[in-house]
Scaffold this motif. Structure first.
Motif, PDB file in Angstrom:
ATOM      1  N   LEU A   9       8.454  -7.537 -19.597  1.00  0.00           N
ATOM      2  CA  LEU A   9       7.155  -8.021 -20.210  1.00  0.00           C
ATOM      3  C   LEU A   9       6.048  -7.522 -19.982  1.00  0.00           C
ATOM      4  O   LEU A   9       5.057  -7.318 -20.794  1.00  0.00           O
ATOM      5  CB  LEU A   9       7.149  -9.768 -20.432  1.00  0.00           C
ATOM      6  N   ALA A  10       5.705  -7.372 -18.351  1.00  0.00           N
ATOM      7  CA  ALA A  10       4.594  -6.904 -18.040  1.00  0.00           C
ATOM      8  C   ALA A  10       4.371  -5.425 -18.372  1.00  0.00           C
ATOM      9  O   ALA A  10       3.383  -4.706 -18.760  1.00  0.00           O
ATOM     10  CB  ALA A  10       4.645  -6.886 -16.574  1.00  0.00           C
ATOM     11  N   ALA A  11       5.702  -4.579 -18.627  1.00  0.00           N
ATOM     12  CA  ALA A  11       5.579  -3.321 -19.015  1.00  0.00           C
ATOM     13  C   ALA A  11       5.041  -3.361 -20.323  1.00  0.00           C
ATOM     14  O   ALA A  11       4.202  -2.300 -21.019  1.00  0.00           O
ATOM     15  CB  ALA A  11       6.794  -2.657 -18.736  1.00  0.00           C
ATOM     16  N   MET A  12       5.687  -4.144 -21.257  1.00  0.00           N
ATOM     17  CA  MET A  12       5.147  -4.100 -22.629  1.00  0.00           C
ATOM     18  C   MET A  12       4.103  -4.293 -23.033  1.00  0.00           C
ATOM     19  O   MET A  12       3.574  -3.840 -23.829  1.00  0.00           O
ATOM     20  CB  MET A  12       6.273  -5.083 -23.462  1.00  0.00           C
ATOM     21  N   PHE A  13       3.286  -5.071 -22.265  1.00  0.00           N
ATOM     22  CA  PHE A  13       1.935  -5.790 -22.413  1.00  0.00           C
ATOM     23  C   PHE A  13       0.958  -4.949 -21.812  1.00  0.00           C
ATOM     24  O   PHE A  13      -0.230  -5.165 -21.971  1.00  0.00           O
ATOM     25  CB  PHE A  13       1.944  -7.029 -21.924  1.00  0.00           C
ATOM     26  N   GLU A  18      -4.364  -7.798 -26.806  1.00  0.00           N
ATOM     27  CA  GLU A  18      -4.219  -8.372 -27.790  1.00  0.00           C
ATOM     28  C   GLU A  18      -2.809  -9.008 -28.169  1.00  0.00           C
ATOM     29  O   GLU A  18      -2.467  -9.936 -29.120  1.00  0.00           O
ATOM     30  CB  GLU A  18      -4.704  -8.059 -29.001  1.00  0.00           C
ATOM     31  N   ALA A  19      -1.732  -8.459 -27.693  1.00  0.00           N
ATOM     32  CA  ALA A  19      -0.188  -8.808 -27.840  1.00  0.00           C
ATOM     33  C   ALA A  19      -0.165 -10.100 -27.344  1.00  0.00           C
ATOM     34  O   ALA A  19      -0.795 -10.641 -26.414  1.00  0.00           O
ATOM     35  CB  ALA A  19       0.588  -7.729 -27.201  1.00  0.00           C
ATOM     36  N   GLU A  20       0.870 -10.758 -28.046  1.00  0.00           N
ATOM     37  CA  GLU A  20       1.361 -12.226 -27.760  1.00  0.00           C
ATOM     38  C   GLU A  20       2.962 -12.077 -27.836  1.00  0.00           C
ATOM     39  O   GLU A  20       3.635 -11.402 -28.256  1.00  0.00           O
ATOM     40  CB  GLU A  20       0.906 -13.072 -28.938  1.00  0.00           C
ATOM     41  N   ILE A  21       3.359 -13.325 -26.846  1.00  0.00           N
ATOM     42  CA  ILE A  21       4.588 -13.505 -26.705  1.00  0.00           C
ATOM     43  C   ILE A  21       4.893 -14.740 -27.411  1.00  0.00           C
ATOM     44  O   ILE A  21       4.422 -15.742 -27.259  1.00  0.00           O
ATOM     45  CB  ILE A  21       5.122 -13.708 -25.041  1.00  0.00           C
ATOM     46  N   ASP A  54       3.447  -7.395 -30.648  1.00  0.00           N
ATOM     47  CA  ASP A  54       3.826  -8.536 -30.102  1.00  0.00           C
ATOM     48  C   ASP A  54       5.528  -8.734 -29.700  1.00  0.00           C
ATOM     49  O   ASP A  54       5.976  -7.644 -29.922  1.00  0.00           O
ATOM     50  CB  ASP A  54       3.987  -9.627 -31.334  1.00  0.00           C
ATOM     51  N   THR A  55       5.970  -9.627 -28.655  1.00  0.00           N
ATOM     52  CA  THR A  55       7.209  -9.746 -28.480  1.00  0.00           C
ATOM     53  C   THR A  55       7.633 -11.125 -28.746  1.00  0.00           C
ATOM     54  O   THR A  55       7.081 -12.081 -28.514  1.00  0.00           O
ATOM     55  CB  THR A  55       7.195  -9.698 -26.666  1.00  0.00           C
ATOM     56  N   ILE A  56       8.845 -11.184 -29.534  1.00  0.00           N
ATOM     57  CA  ILE A  56       9.682 -12.242 -29.657  1.00  0.00           C
ATOM     58  C   ILE A  56      10.609 -12.552 -28.430  1.00  0.00           C
ATOM     59  O   ILE A  56      11.470 -11.839 -28.399  1.00  0.00           O
ATOM     60  CB  ILE A  56      10.308 -12.370 -30.973  1.00  0.00           C
ATOM     61  N   LEU A  57      10.121 -13.602 -27.755  1.00  0.00           N
ATOM     62  CA  LEU A  57      11.186 -13.931 -26.619  1.00  0.00           C
ATOM     63  C   LEU A  57      12.332 -14.743 -27.026  1.00  0.00           C
ATOM     64  O   LEU A  57      12.333 -15.729 -27.637  1.00  0.00           O
ATOM     65  CB  LEU A  57      10.378 -14.544 -25.403  1.00  0.00           C
TER      66      LEU A  57
END
Length: 373
Positions: A9-13, A18-21, A54-57
């Motif tokens: 997640l850290a790498a993705m953001f 402005e990106a959200e999980i 965004d990432t859908i966890l």
């Protein structure tokens, strides 16, 4: 596993404030993940809410997905992220019907990572139709289970391409087992596929070909398969069930792969395919139920390099060529510019090292032939 997820997640953001999980288990999505409730609506709602970046966890759990006549669509630029082997989608058919179902169509610049997808009922399916205009789809660290031995009588394909324009597809560190085709394109498809990388992945116990790159009416270019394992194909017919097949492909390669236990040819090149490289592969027991080559090059294929492979024919009880380069019949043009060099060919009791049709390429060089002659 949680630490690995946090690092991912850290790498993705990084650099995207402005990106959200979006947590699939939390409100407003509130997926149950208990293997019983239908969580398809929750996933659809998360897709509707997600925006680019965004990432859908998908936390650990068993997410039952009841598939109807429509497929889910994943937005461009979104990541669907699970916790490795602990996040699993269980795919069933609405009403238990054996009708054709499709699960998910990812968008451009999308990532699907750390998830398991398993067909849990006997219905026909293409799990991931990669259709439309798409550029940049990655599946990483995922497991795909088609269940063809559990559910005989219906087809189940993992990936279908060729309807639209697909560029830059990556399959990395995946496991794909128990499907009819792993990846295929229908013969009538007229779309284009440009740039596929398959690396460090496992394909096993599929009923037909693992990777079938075939585009007789469309365009297919720049295919790379590297550092993969293919084993224990279930095909019982001599006309299908390759580890990798190229037909009508421009620029393709299979390198440093391990291929074990195939009734049909392990590597298949045909129909005007051009600039194909088969290099550094280990093949043990290919073409065990037919008389074609373990590596077959046929029908006007051009500029094919077969180099540095180890081909072991000792498991074969049938008469077969370890390398076969031929027109394929009087109506077909000969292959051309096919080079066979620096391979190790280990014959079994009935195998033959090669048949290279006259005019198909330069004299073979640097090959080592051992075993029966």
């Amino acid at each position: 596993m949680r630490r690995v997820l946090l690092l991912a997640l850290a790498a993705m953001f990084a650099g995207n404030l402005e990106a959200e999980i979006l947590d699939l288990r939390k409100a407003p999505y509130s997926a149950a993940g208990d293997g019983t409730a239908d969580d398809r609506a929750a996933l659809a709602a998360a897709f509707s809410a997600a925006k680019k970046g965004d990432t859908i966890l998908v936390p650990a759990g068993d997410y039952r997905m009841v598939l109807g006549k429509g497929r889910l669509t994943m937005p461009d630029g979104v990541t669907l992220l699970g916790e490795g082997g602990r996040s699993k989608f269980l795919l069933v058919s609405e009403g238990g019907k054996p009708e054709h179902r499709e699960f998910l169509q990812p968008g451009s610049s999308s990532v699907v990572q750390g998830l398991t997808f398993s067909r849990e009922e006997n219905f026909a399916a293409v799990l991931f139709p990669l259709f439309g205009e798409r550029d940049g789809i990655t599946f990483r660290d995922c497991v795909f289970e088609g269940g063809v031995e559990r559910f005989p009588g219906t087809y189940c394909h993992a990936f279908q391409v060729g309807n639209g324009s697909l560029k830059n597809l990556t399959l990395e560190k995946i496991e794909l087992r128990g499907f009819t085709f792993g990846l295929f394109q229908a013969n009538q498809a007229t779309g284009s596929v440009e740039g596929v990388i398959v690396r460090q992945s496992l394909f096993e116990k599929n009923k037909s070909s693992d990777l079938e790159f075939n585009s007789p009416k469309g365009k297919m270019t720049d295919i790379r398969v590297e550092d993969c394992t293919f084993r224990d194909n279930l095909s019982k017919t001599p006309t299908g069930g390759f580890a990798v097949g190229f037909a009508n492909v421009q620029r393709g390669s299979v390198e440093r792969c391990r291929i074990d236990g195939y009734g049909a040819e392990a590597l298949h090149v045909e129909d005007r395919s051009e600039d194909i490289r088969l290099s550094g592969n280990t093949i043990v027991g290919g073409s065990k139920i037919q008389t074609n080559g373990v590596i077959l090059v046929v029908n006007d294929s051009r500029k094919v390099v077969i180099e540095g492979n180890y081909i072991d024919g000792r498991p074969n009880e049938n008469k077969v060529h370890l390398v076969l380069v031929t027109a394929g019949g009087p109506k077909f043009p000969n292959p051309s510019d096919v080079s066979v060099k620096d391979n190790v060919l280990l014959n079994g009791a009935k195998t033959v090292k090669w048949y290279l049709q006259n005019g198909s390429g330069p004299e073979p060089s640097g090959n080592v032939v051992m075993g029966f002659q």
